[in-house]
Write a protein that holds these residues in place. Structure first.
Motif, short mmCIF file in Angstrom:
data_model
loop_
_atom_site.label_atom_id
_atom_site.label_comp_id
_atom_site.label_asym_id
_atom_site.label_seq_id
_atom_site.Cartn_x
_atom_site.Cartn_y
_atom_site.Cartn_z
N GLN A 1 0.83 -1.20 0.00
CA GLN A 1 0.00 0.00 0.00
C GLN A 1 0.87 1.26 0.00
O GLN A 1 0.58 2.22 -0.73
CB GLN A 1 -0.92 -0.01 1.22
N LEU A 2 1.95 1.27 0.78
CA LEU A 2 2.85 2.42 0.78
C LEU A 2 3.51 2.61 -0.58
O LEU A 2 3.67 3.75 -1.05
CB LEU A 2 3.91 2.26 1.87
N ILE A 3 3.89 1.51 -1.22
CA ILE A 3 4.47 1.60 -2.56
C ILE A 3 3.46 2.19 -3.54
O ILE A 3 3.79 3.05 -4.36
CB ILE A 3 4.98 0.22 -3.02
N ASN A 4 2.21 1.75 -3.43
CA ASN A 4 1.16 2.27 -4.31
C ASN A 4 0.91 3.76 -4.06
O ASN A 4 0.70 4.53 -5.01
CB ASN A 4 -0.14 1.48 -4.12
N VAL A 5 0.94 4.15 -2.79
CA VAL A 5 0.74 5.57 -2.47
C VAL A 5 1.85 6.40 -3.09
O VAL A 5 1.60 7.47 -3.69
CB VAL A 5 0.65 5.77 -0.94
N GLU A 6 3.10 5.95 -2.97
CA GLU A 6 4.22 6.67 -3.58
C GLU A 6 4.07 6.74 -5.10
O GLU A 6 4.33 7.77 -5.71
CB GLU A 6 5.55 5.99 -3.21
N HIS A 7 3.62 5.65 -5.68
CA HIS A 7 3.42 5.63 -7.14
C HIS A 7 2.35 6.63 -7.55
O HIS A 7 2.51 7.36 -8.54
CB HIS A 7 3.03 4.21 -7.58
N TYR A 8 1.25 6.68 -6.78
CA TYR A 8 0.18 7.62 -7.11
C TYR A 8 0.63 9.07 -6.91
O TYR A 8 0.24 9.96 -7.66
CB TYR A 8 -1.08 7.34 -6.29
N LYS A 9 1.46 9.32 -5.89
CA LYS A 9 1.98 10.67 -5.69
C LYS A 9 2.84 11.10 -6.87
O LYS A 9 2.74 12.24 -7.34
CB LYS A 9 2.80 10.75 -4.40
N GLU A 10 3.68 10.18 -7.36
CA GLU A 10 4.51 10.49 -8.52
C GLU A 10 3.64 10.75 -9.75
O GLU A 10 3.90 11.68 -10.53
CB GLU A 10 5.48 9.35 -8.80
N ALA A 11 2.60 9.96 -9.92
CA ALA A 11 1.70 10.13 -11.05
C ALA A 11 0.98 11.47 -10.95
O ALA A 11 0.79 12.17 -11.95
CB ALA A 11 0.70 8.98 -11.11
N ASP A 12 0.56 11.87 -9.75
CA ASP A 12 -0.10 13.16 -9.54
C ASP A 12 0.84 14.31 -9.87
O ASP A 12 0.43 15.30 -10.53
CB ASP A 12 -0.59 13.30 -8.10
N THR A 13 2.09 14.23 -9.44
CA THR A 13 3.03 15.32 -9.74
C THR A 13 3.30 15.40 -11.25
O THR A 13 3.44 16.50 -11.79
CB THR A 13 4.37 15.11 -8.99
N GLU A 14 3.31 14.27 -11.94
CA GLU A 14 3.51 14.31 -13.39
C GLU A 14 2.29 14.93 -14.08
O GLU A 14 2.43 15.67 -15.06
CB GLU A 14 3.76 12.90 -13.92
N LEU A 15 1.09 14.63 -13.57
CA LEU A 15 -0.12 15.20 -14.17
C LEU A 15 -0.18 16.70 -13.93
O LEU A 15 -0.65 17.45 -14.78
CB LEU A 15 -1.37 14.53 -13.59
N ILE A 16 0.28 17.14 -12.77
CA ILE A 16 0.25 18.57 -12.47
C ILE A 16 1.20 19.32 -13.39
O ILE A 16 0.90 20.43 -13.85
CB ILE A 16 0.58 18.81 -10.99
N LYS A 17 2.36 18.74 -13.72
CA LYS A 17 3.31 19.40 -14.59
C LYS A 17 2.75 19.45 -15.99
O LYS A 17 2.73 20.27 -16.74
CB LYS A 17 4.62 18.62 -14.62
#
Length: 84
Positions: free
Chosen positions: A68-84
């Protein structure tokens, strides 16, 4: 003990060979060992297997938390890429 056993059999009117005493003694010892196993040893092993099952469950929970922590980190990275 052997003499007492033979006297008791004679008082009851039973004539038994010498090996009969050893068979009776072995049966009594086996019954005692069986009682000890059921009374003391089996509950210990049951408790150990229950503890082992609980440890397996906690290990599974720990693995799920890590995933779950790995998935959360993955989603955070995906969110930062979408924001850029």
């Amino acid at each position: 003990m052997y003499e007492l056993f033979l006297k008791t059999l004679e008082n009851l009117g039973i004539v038994a060979p010498k090996w009969f005493f050893w068979i009776v003694l072995a049966v009594i010892i086996l019954i005692g060992v069986n009682f000890l196993l059921k009374k003391w040893i089996k509950p210990i092993f049951d408790g150990l297997s229950d503890m082992q099952e609980k440890l397996k469950k906690t290990d599974e929970i720990d693995i799920l938390k890590e995933n779950q922590l790995i998935n959360v980190e993955h989603y955070k990275e995906a969110d930062t890429e979408l924001i850029k």
